[in-house]
Design a protein around this motif. Structure first.
Motif, PDB file in Angstrom:
ATOM      1  N   VAL A 179       0.883  -1.105  -0.152  1.00 28.40           N
ATOM      2  CA  VAL A 179      -0.023   0.055   0.043  1.00 28.40           C
ATOM      3  C   VAL A 179       0.785   1.050  -0.020  1.00 28.40           C
ATOM      4  CG1 VAL A 179      -1.750   1.176   1.333  1.00 28.40           C
ATOM      5  CG2 VAL A 179      -1.917  -1.154   1.292  1.00 28.40           C
ATOM      6  N   VAL A 180       0.813   2.013  -0.951  1.00 29.01           N
ATOM      7  CA  VAL A 180       1.727   3.326  -1.249  1.00 29.01           C
ATOM      8  C   VAL A 180       0.853   4.361  -0.772  1.00 29.01           C
ATOM      9  CG1 VAL A 180       3.219   4.512  -2.601  1.00 29.01           C
ATOM     10  CG2 VAL A 180       2.989   2.024  -2.873  1.00 29.01           C
ATOM     11  N   VAL A 181       1.259   5.327   0.154  1.00 30.76           N
ATOM     12  CA  VAL A 181       0.593   6.635   0.444  1.00 30.76           C
ATOM     13  C   VAL A 181       1.463   7.842  -0.096  1.00 30.76           C
ATOM     14  CG1 VAL A 181      -0.674   7.845   1.972  1.00 30.76           C
ATOM     15  CG2 VAL A 181      -0.211   5.385   2.425  1.00 30.76           C
ATOM     16  N   LEU A 182       0.728   8.592  -0.881  1.00 24.94           N
ATOM     17  CA  LEU A 182       1.485   9.847  -1.676  1.00 24.94           C
ATOM     18  C   LEU A 182       1.703  10.766  -0.528  1.00 24.94           C
ATOM     19  CD1 LEU A 182       0.262   9.804  -5.109  1.00 24.94           C
ATOM     20  CD2 LEU A 182       2.067   8.249  -4.325  1.00 24.94           C
ATOM     21  N   GLY A 183       2.541  11.533  -0.470  1.00 22.23           N
ATOM     22  CA  GLY A 183       2.949  12.673   0.508  1.00 22.23           C
ATOM     23  C   GLY A 183       2.076  13.953  -0.127  1.00 22.23           C
ATOM     24  N   SER A 184       1.943  15.070   0.719  1.00 26.61           N
ATOM     25  CA  SER A 184       1.348  16.133   0.193  1.00 26.61           C
ATOM     26  C   SER A 184       1.839  17.301   0.985  1.00 26.61           C
ATOM     27  CB  SER A 184      -0.229  16.006   0.274  1.00 26.61           C
ATOM     28  OG  SER A 184      -0.783  16.002   1.474  1.00 26.61           O
ATOM     29  N   GLY A 185       2.836  17.575   1.579  1.00 26.13           N
ATOM     30  CA  GLY A 185       3.158  18.454   2.524  1.00 26.13           C
ATOM     31  C   GLY A 185       3.088  18.262   3.816  1.00 26.13           C
ATOM     32  N   LEU A 186       3.611  19.270   4.543  1.00 25.31           N
ATOM     33  CA  LEU A 186       3.614  19.147   6.332  1.00 25.31           C
ATOM     34  C   LEU A 186       3.175  20.773   6.462  1.00 25.31           C
ATOM     35  CD1 LEU A 186       6.515  17.291   7.232  1.00 25.31           C
ATOM     36  CD2 LEU A 186       4.229  16.281   6.821  1.00 25.31           C
ATOM     37  N   ILE A 187       2.480  20.587   7.851  1.00 24.77           N
ATOM     38  CA  ILE A 187       2.328  22.006   8.439  1.00 24.77           C
ATOM     39  C   ILE A 187       3.309  22.397   9.186  1.00 24.77           C
ATOM     40  CG2 ILE A 187       0.689  23.293   9.960  1.00 24.77           C
ATOM     41  CD1 ILE A 187      -1.717  21.862   8.784  1.00 24.77           C
ATOM     42  N   GLY A 188       3.830  23.784   9.224  1.00 26.25           N
ATOM     43  CA  GLY A 188       4.697  24.174  10.359  1.00 26.25           C
ATOM     44  C   GLY A 188       6.079  23.334   9.922  1.00 26.25           C
ATOM     45  N   GLY A 189       6.347  22.404   8.960  1.00 30.40           N
ATOM     46  CA  GLY A 189       7.612  21.847   8.702  1.00 30.40           C
ATOM     47  C   GLY A 189       7.647  20.395   9.369  1.00 30.40           C
ATOM     48  N   ASP A 190       6.409  19.993  10.492  1.00 27.77           N
ATOM     49  CA  ASP A 190       6.782  18.589  10.810  1.00 27.77           C
ATOM     50  C   ASP A 190       5.532  18.011  11.108  1.00 27.77           C
ATOM     51  OD1 ASP A 190       6.042  20.429  12.709  1.00 27.77           O
ATOM     52  OD2 ASP A 190       7.829  19.924  14.130  1.00 27.77           O
ATOM     53  N   THR A 191       4.314  18.642  10.874  1.00 30.39           N
ATOM     54  CA  THR A 191       2.865  18.101  11.223  1.00 30.39           C
ATOM     55  C   THR A 191       2.237  17.972  10.090  1.00 30.39           C
ATOM     56  OG1 THR A 191       2.950  19.698  13.081  1.00 30.39           O
ATOM     57  CG2 THR A 191       0.855  18.747  12.540  1.00 30.39           C
ATOM     58  N   VAL A 192       1.447  16.683  10.255  1.00 37.11           N
ATOM     59  CA  VAL A 192       0.844  16.029   8.970  1.00 37.11           C
ATOM     60  C   VAL A 192      -0.601  17.038   8.790  1.00 37.11           C
ATOM     61  CG1 VAL A 192      -0.691  14.084   8.393  1.00 37.11           C
ATOM     62  CG2 VAL A 192       1.688  13.764   9.309  1.00 37.11           C
ATOM     63  N   PRO A 193      -0.891  17.489   7.817  1.00 33.43           N
ATOM     64  CA  PRO A 193      -2.108  18.335   7.766  1.00 33.43           C
ATOM     65  C   PRO A 193      -3.450  17.545   7.643  1.00 33.43           C
ATOM     66  CG  PRO A 193      -1.022  18.217   5.717  1.00 33.43           C
ATOM     67  CD  PRO A 193      -0.254  17.532   6.648  1.00 33.43           C
ATOM     68  N   PRO A 194      -4.475  17.877   7.732  1.00 35.30           N
ATOM     69  CA  PRO A 194      -5.762  17.124   7.625  1.00 35.30           C
ATOM     70  C   PRO A 194      -5.875  16.590   6.178  1.00 35.30           C
ATOM     71  CG  PRO A 194      -6.358  19.334   8.559  1.00 35.30           C
ATOM     72  CD  PRO A 194      -4.900  19.354   8.239  1.00 35.30           C
ATOM     73  N   LEU A 195      -5.396  17.240   5.081  1.00 35.98           N
ATOM     74  CA  LEU A 195      -5.311  16.496   3.747  1.00 35.98           C
ATOM     75  C   LEU A 195      -4.720  15.151   3.636  1.00 35.98           C
ATOM     76  CD1 LEU A 195      -6.716  17.715   0.892  1.00 35.98           C
ATOM     77  CD2 LEU A 195      -4.279  18.166   0.314  1.00 35.98           C
ATOM     78  N   ASP A 251      11.164  23.958   3.360  1.00 37.21           N
ATOM     79  CA  ASP A 251      10.561  24.691   4.563  1.00 37.21           C
ATOM     80  C   ASP A 251      10.161  23.485   5.471  1.00 37.21           C
ATOM     81  OD1 ASP A 251       8.711  23.382   2.878  1.00 37.21           O
ATOM     82  OD2 ASP A 251       7.109  25.194   3.549  1.00 37.21           O
ATOM     83  N   GLU A 252      10.786  22.250   5.292  1.00 40.58           N
ATOM     84  CA  GLU A 252      10.226  21.265   6.089  1.00 40.58           C
ATOM     85  C   GLU A 252      11.387  20.791   7.089  1.00 40.58           C
ATOM     86  OE1 GLU A 252       6.760  19.374   3.375  1.00 40.58           O
ATOM     87  OE2 GLU A 252       8.646  18.413   3.506  1.00 40.58           O
ATOM     88  N   LYS A 253      10.901  20.411   8.308  1.00 42.66           N
ATOM     89  CA  LYS A 253      12.139  19.838   9.376  1.00 42.66           C
ATOM     90  C   LYS A 253      12.625  18.445   9.033  1.00 42.66           C
ATOM     91  CE  LYS A 253      10.288  23.412  12.400  1.00 42.66           C
ATOM     92  NZ  LYS A 253       9.627  23.479  13.892  1.00 42.66           N
ATOM     93  N   LEU A 254      11.782  17.571   8.633  1.00 50.89           N
ATOM     94  CA  LEU A 254      11.977  16.505   8.291  1.00 50.89           C
ATOM     95  C   LEU A 254      11.140  15.717   6.861  1.00 50.89           C
ATOM     96  CD1 LEU A 254       9.918  14.053  10.555  1.00 50.89           C
ATOM     97  CD2 LEU A 254       9.254  16.373  10.301  1.00 50.89           C
ATOM     98  N   PRO A 255      11.685  14.771   6.529  1.00 46.18           N
ATOM     99  CA  PRO A 255      10.871  14.315   5.222  1.00 46.18           C
ATOM    100  C   PRO A 255       9.529  13.789   5.618  1.00 46.18           C
ATOM    101  CG  PRO A 255      13.096  13.247   5.693  1.00 46.18           C
ATOM    102  CD  PRO A 255      12.726  13.759   6.760  1.00 46.18           C
ATOM    103  N   GLU A 256       8.497  14.168   4.484  1.00 51.07           N
ATOM    104  CA  GLU A 256       7.021  13.819   4.597  1.00 51.07           C
ATOM    105  C   GLU A 256       6.921  12.328   5.047  1.00 51.07           C
ATOM    106  OE1 GLU A 256       5.267  14.923   1.274  1.00 51.07           O
ATOM    107  OE2 GLU A 256       6.045  17.126   1.122  1.00 51.07           O
TER     108      GLU A 256
END
Length: 334
Positions: free
Chosen positions: A161-177, A210-215
């Motif tokens: 199962v592959v989940v595609l990333g979409s960016g983080l909030i504040g550089g380290d938080t998973v957004p609702p999307l 602008d992210e502190k760690l990989p998605e």
């Protein structure tokens, strides 16, 4: 009944192509052509019947189409304003508003050209009408087929199962999307686990500037914090685009199992384009979508459609140039 033959043949061709490969934009176009041919055939029969009822129904359908354009323009305009209020004034957030203004502009140009009868305006109106008709047809094909593709059942077995990333909030938080994608991935993983051995879940996404760690790491942390087994997670942390998501994840799957099958998870508005990309990159698997906020869907769908147009830029450019040439011929012959 022969008048319906073209629509029936196109529909049979669509079914055959769907069984062979569902991840083709050509399937959407053929289904759209079948619907248009069927509608034209029905309208033709109504008008040729000579009955008052047939004429009334045909006129009602035309009026309904005009009303639909008006309602669509209003909804796009309101959605554009809401997107600006909620998401900001970035160019991508203005797409639905720009689409509404474009519809109004084309209608104003065509009405003005028909009243003024200026050769230049008539040529411009003809070109604009042709271009808008072509793009509207492709957009309806895209939306309808994307809806159908999203309703396909997940295959019985898949090893990944592959989940595609979409960016983080504040550089380290998973957004609702992105959380929506991960939650859907968990449900797909549970379903596949009940049918056989538990598949490996690949979180795919690199680290933006602008992210502190990989998605992919933030995605894995989100899953493990909610009880998902860490040993079943593989992290793909180099990708920056959907195509790279799929290419790099494909390499991981091929190393583990050359004959792999997978299910790719993204948001519902992105599922069909991701499926087209998966086919182009040679990924063997189906794409499924997770829910998206209603206000976000129209703007995101327009963005996805624009990306598909760019992916088939050669044929779309050629067709658009033909409409422009037709407008020039109208101007020259006036």
């Amino acid at each position: 009944m022969l008048v319906y033959a073209p629509a029936a043949l196109l529909f049979l061709l669509f079914c055959w192509r769907m069984l062979r490969e569902s991840r083709r934009f050509g399937n959407a176009v053929i289904l759209g052509l079948a619907a248009v041919c069927g509608l034209i055939a029905w309208m033709s029969r109504l008008l040729r019947s000579g009955s008052t009822t047939g004429t009334v129904i045909a006129c009602a359908l035309l009026a309904l189409g005009a009303l639909g354009i008006l309602v669509l323009t209003c909804l796009l305009f309101l959605n554009g304003l809401r997107m600006v209020r909620k998401e900001g004034r970035s160019p991508t957030n203005l797409l639905s508003l720009m689409a509404a203004l474009a519809i109004v502009g084309v209608i104003a140009l065509v009405v003005t050209a028909s009243l003024v009868r200026s050769p230049v305006l008539l040529g411009a109106g003809a070109a604009a009408l042709g271009l808008s008709g072509y793009l509207s047809f492709l957009f309806l094909c895209f939306v309808c087929y994307a809806f159908l593709y999203g309703r396909l059942r997940v295959r019985r077995k898949a090893g990944f199962v592959v989940v595609l990333g979409s960016g983080l909030i504040g550089g380290d938080t998973v957004p609702p999307l992105l959380a929506s994608r991960l939650d859907r991935a968990r449900s797909v993983h549970a379903m596949l686990s009940r049918r056989g051995g538990p598949p490996v879940l690949i979180t795919s996404g690199g680290q933006g500037p602008d992210e502190k760690l990989p998605e992919s790491h933030a995605m894995a942390d989100y899953l493990t914090a909610r009880g998902f087994p860490a040993e079943l997670i593989e992290r793909e942390d180099r990708s920056t685009t959907t195509e790279e998501n799929l290419r790099f994840s494909k390499a991981i799957m091929e190393r583990a199992d050359p004959g792999y099958r997978c299910v790719v998870v993204t948001n519902n508005y992105h599922a069909f384009r991701a499926a087209l990309t998966a086919r182009r990159t040679g990924v063997r698997g189906q794409v499924v979508g997770s829910p998206t906020a209603a206000y976000f869907w129209p703007n995101a769908t327009i963005r996805e459609f624009a990306a598909v147009l760019v992916a088939y830029k050669r044929i779309n450019t050629a067709v658009c140039l033909l409409f422009v040439l037709a407008g020039v011929l109208v101007w020259a012959t006036r």
